[in-house]
Enzyme design. Sequence first.
Site, PDB file in Angstrom:
ATOM      1  N   ARG A 104      34.697  34.881  18.431  1.00  0.00           N
ATOM      2  CA  ARG A 104      35.965  34.266  19.086  1.00  0.00           C
ATOM      3  C   ARG A 104      37.077  34.986  18.799  1.00  0.00           C
ATOM      4  O   ARG A 104      38.211  34.857  19.670  1.00  0.00           O
ATOM      5  CB  ARG A 104      35.853  32.693  18.733  1.00  0.00           C
ATOM      6  CG  ARG A 104      36.928  31.987  19.403  1.00  0.00           C
ATOM      7  CD  ARG A 104      36.579  30.354  19.453  1.00  0.00           C
ATOM      8  NE  ARG A 104      36.042  29.712  18.351  1.00  0.00           N
ATOM      9  CZ  ARG A 104      36.633  29.600  17.249  1.00  0.00           C
ATOM     10  NH1 ARG A 104      38.141  30.033  17.076  1.00  0.00           N
ATOM     11  NH2 ARG A 104      36.017  29.156  15.925  1.00  0.00           N
ATOM     12  N   TYR A 126      48.459  32.291  43.168  1.00  0.00           N
ATOM     13  CA  TYR A 126      46.785  31.978  43.108  1.00  0.00           C
ATOM     14  C   TYR A 126      46.724  30.485  43.114  1.00  0.00           C
ATOM     15  O   TYR A 126      47.239  29.898  42.186  1.00  0.00           O
ATOM     16  CB  TYR A 126      46.113  32.897  42.239  1.00  0.00           C
ATOM     17  CG  TYR A 126      44.827  32.401  41.774  1.00  0.00           C
ATOM     18  CD1 TYR A 126      43.694  32.938  42.883  1.00  0.00           C
ATOM     19  CD2 TYR A 126      44.288  31.810  40.978  1.00  0.00           C
ATOM     20  CE1 TYR A 126      42.489  32.549  42.770  1.00  0.00           C
ATOM     21  CE2 TYR A 126      43.094  31.348  40.738  1.00  0.00           C
ATOM     22  CZ  TYR A 126      41.910  31.703  41.688  1.00  0.00           C
ATOM     23  OH  TYR A 126      40.572  31.408  41.477  1.00  0.00           O
ATOM     24  N   ASP A 134      51.131  38.526  37.308  1.00  0.00           N
ATOM     25  CA  ASP A 134      49.673  38.605  37.552  1.00  0.00           C
ATOM     26  C   ASP A 134      49.698  39.765  38.660  1.00  0.00           C
ATOM     27  O   ASP A 134      50.058  39.621  39.836  1.00  0.00           O
ATOM     28  CB  ASP A 134      49.111  37.446  38.180  1.00  0.00           C
ATOM     29  CG  ASP A 134      47.715  37.224  38.376  1.00  0.00           C
ATOM     30  OD1 ASP A 134      47.206  38.415  38.831  1.00  0.00           O
ATOM     31  OD2 ASP A 134      47.264  36.120  38.883  1.00  0.00           O
ATOM     32  N   LYS A 191      37.665  40.513  39.503  1.00  0.00           N
ATOM     33  CA  LYS A 191      37.968  40.943  41.010  1.00  0.00           C
ATOM     34  C   LYS A 191      37.795  42.541  40.795  1.00  0.00           C
ATOM     35  O   LYS A 191      36.526  42.931  40.257  1.00  0.00           O
ATOM     36  CB  LYS A 191      39.236  40.527  41.164  1.00  0.00           C
ATOM     37  CG  LYS A 191      39.717  39.092  41.085  1.00  0.00           C
ATOM     38  CD  LYS A 191      38.918  38.401  42.093  1.00  0.00           C
ATOM     39  CE  LYS A 191      38.753  36.810  41.545  1.00  0.00           C
ATOM     40  NZ  LYS A 191      40.351  36.356  41.524  1.00  0.00           N
TER      41      LYS A 191
END
Length: 392
Positions: free
Chosen positions: A63, A116, A186, A211
């Site tokens: 993590r 988005y 972004d 993507k």
Amino acid sequence: MSTSDNPNLADLQPETLAVRGGRPDGQLSMAPVLWASTTYEMGTLEEGRQLAHSTQAKKFYSRHGNPTVNAFESAVAELEGAQAARAYASGMGAIAGVILGLCSKGDHIVAQKQLYGGTMQLLAGVCPRFGIDVTFVDGTVPGAFSQAIIPGRTMLVFAETPANPLLDLVDLDELGAIAGPITVVDATLATPLGVRPLDYGVNLVVHSATKAMAGHNDATLGVVSGERDLIDALWAFAVLQGACASPFDALNGLRGLRTLAPRLRQQGATAVAVGRALESHPAVNWVRHPGLESHPQFALGQRQYRMHGGVLSFDLAGGLEAGSTFVSAVKLCRPATSLGGPETLVTHPASTTHAGMTSEELSDCGITGGTVRLSCGLEHVDDIIADILQAL
Ligand SMILES: *Cc1c(COP(=O)(O)O)cnc(C)c1O
């Protein structure tokens, strides 16, 4: 997290960086190595104590950091011209990590209204619950971001360019010139090969690497790049947020970066060809792609981007009925959400990616029931166009 310390990087073209980045010193394998281990034996207790607080510990606990994830982060940092990068379990993991990691109760955010859907829901729905105020502006209007800034209160300015799904562009020179608040872009639709927002003075760049960067519809992955101090600050929240990237997804992300340039170039060329075919069709109201002269910000797109991706949008004259009929009539193109993969995907934003938005919010963003988003894949352009024309 990683630094790029190779002095020759500045001499290399981005296409070359994409192929050579993220290879740890001494690693002889061509393909990335998958480090599945979540934990590592530590030498002394003192060593462990230091690792637990180190933002750059690759072998402590997954993590916090992981060698495979780190290789992906280091490749992205090189491509962005950034000091450091942090990968997340998804694009939304990265975006939530930036917004909730940097903003506190009483802070203010200026965000673009063309966003988005998930980012919009986080800003409009979740932020107010934490006492964070958000002002939405039209990112295509000159001066809109800076005019909405409240000195001393605005912590973040958040933009998305090209914006999903209508490909609106934000002038990065203008965004990068903003002083005071932390500026975030972004740039998922452009990828680091299309544009490097940090070169314009923007502070942080985020991507949904799910993507085009991973590019094969087989990884859910996000990444944020910027100056080391900022990425370290994000790290402290990220280890508690827990949206850490899976090593397997980071491996697929790194694999995707190697071929990103030729994929993006072909998908961009296909999108322009498809766009031209649609522009002359009577059933189509409008077509949007930054590579088409008809795009209202065509000149900005030419100036700002090295290459455009394969996403284009168009609006069918028949509204909602025409939109849903089209999506079920395509045969080669697949009706599915997401973008940037090998398969051409059609999406109906009003009922999928932006389904969480009210009809007023949708029309405010220019999305109608007839709006269709197409992510051009790697099939032959003639086959894609033939499928679209038969569906119309
Ligand atoms: C898909 C997408 C996101 C969200 O990324 P996930 O990996 O699905 O969490 C954020 N921004 C843009 C522009 C996107 O296309």
